[in-house]
Write a protein that holds these residues in place. Structure first.
Motif, mmCIF file in Angstrom:
data_model
loop_
_atom_site.group_PDB
_atom_site.id
_atom_site.type_symbol
_atom_site.label_atom_id
_atom_site.label_comp_id
_atom_site.label_asym_id
_atom_site.label_seq_id
_atom_site.Cartn_x
_atom_site.Cartn_y
_atom_site.Cartn_z
ATOM 1 N N GLN A 1 -80.153 -11.865 -56.043
ATOM 2 C CA GLN A 1 -79.731 -11.106 -54.875
ATOM 3 C C GLN A 1 -80.748 -9.999 -54.619
ATOM 4 O OE1 GLN A 1 -75.896 -9.179 -55.567
ATOM 5 N NE2 GLN A 1 -76.049 -9.603 -57.725
ATOM 6 N N SER B 1 -76.194 -4.481 -52.675
ATOM 7 C CA SER B 1 -74.768 -4.368 -52.352
ATOM 8 C C SER B 1 -74.044 -3.326 -53.208
ATOM 9 C CB SER B 1 -74.096 -5.736 -52.525
ATOM 10 O OG SER B 1 -74.194 -6.161 -53.875
ATOM 11 N N GLN B 2 -74.734 -2.744 -54.189
ATOM 12 C CA GLN B 2 -74.107 -1.791 -55.104
ATOM 13 C C GLN B 2 -74.535 -0.345 -54.846
ATOM 14 O OE1 GLN B 2 -75.302 -4.077 -58.650
ATOM 15 N NE2 GLN B 2 -73.108 -4.273 -59.098
ATOM 16 N N GLU C 1 -84.579 -1.246 -47.826
ATOM 17 C CA GLU C 1 -84.474 -2.698 -48.005
ATOM 18 C C GLU C 1 -85.867 -3.273 -48.085
ATOM 19 O OE1 GLU C 1 -82.041 -4.799 -45.213
ATOM 20 O OE2 GLU C 1 -80.516 -3.226 -45.232
#
Length: 158
Positions: A144, A77-78, A156
């Motif tokens: 996460q 997410s970063q 991913e």
């Protein structure tokens, strides 16, 4: 044998890596961040990690002279952090992205983990210096997905 630097870079890009930010406080108290993927564990006893820094990087003086720093392993997410702090002239850390660690270096909020380090040794590495850091504190691990880089792109894990 001459090795073409572009070919070498492409070949090295076949090794998937996590993405980290290295943070440090400059002499004037300004917090800085730099995106890296050259992070590695060296030793558990003593606790040592390493990363490398390009010698002609504009931000070189901040990190080459930092007695303490933090290495933050980024979450998927970063990605925006990775992109922002990889840009030339874009290394000033946003106040909303960090809090100060016990060693005085900025800790990245919501990272998978933050390693607070003190500089153990600097080694010559050609056009880079290799910074060996002693881990003095590890933050809690955030469960996460990691930010992964492979073949010149973010990926991913499946």
């Amino acid at each position: 044998m001459n090795i073409d630097s572009r070919e070498l870079r492409d070949a090295l890009g076949q090794f998937s890596t996590g993405v980290c930010l290295v943070t440090a406080a400059g002499d004037e108290g300004v917090a800085y961040a730099l995106t890296i993927n050259s992070f590695a564990s060296v030793s558990l006893d003593p606790p040592l990690v390493l990363w490398s820094l390009q010698k002609d990087a504009e931000i070189f003086p901040v990190y080459a002279n930092a007695a303490t720093y933090c290495i933050a392993v980024l979450a998927a997410s970063q990605e925006a952090h990775s992109t922002a702090y990889a840009q030339k002239g874009g290394h000033r850390l946003s106040d909303s992205d960090y809090e100060l660690g016990t060693n005085g270096a900025p800790l990245i909020k919501n990272a998978l983990v933050n390693f607070e380090c003190s500089l153990e040794q600097s080694l010559d590495g050609g056009d880079h210096i290799i910074l060996l850091g002693r881990v003095t504190r590890v933050s809690e691990i955030e469960a996460q997905a990691p930010l992964v880089f492979f073949g010149g792109e973010y990926r991913e894990l499946q």
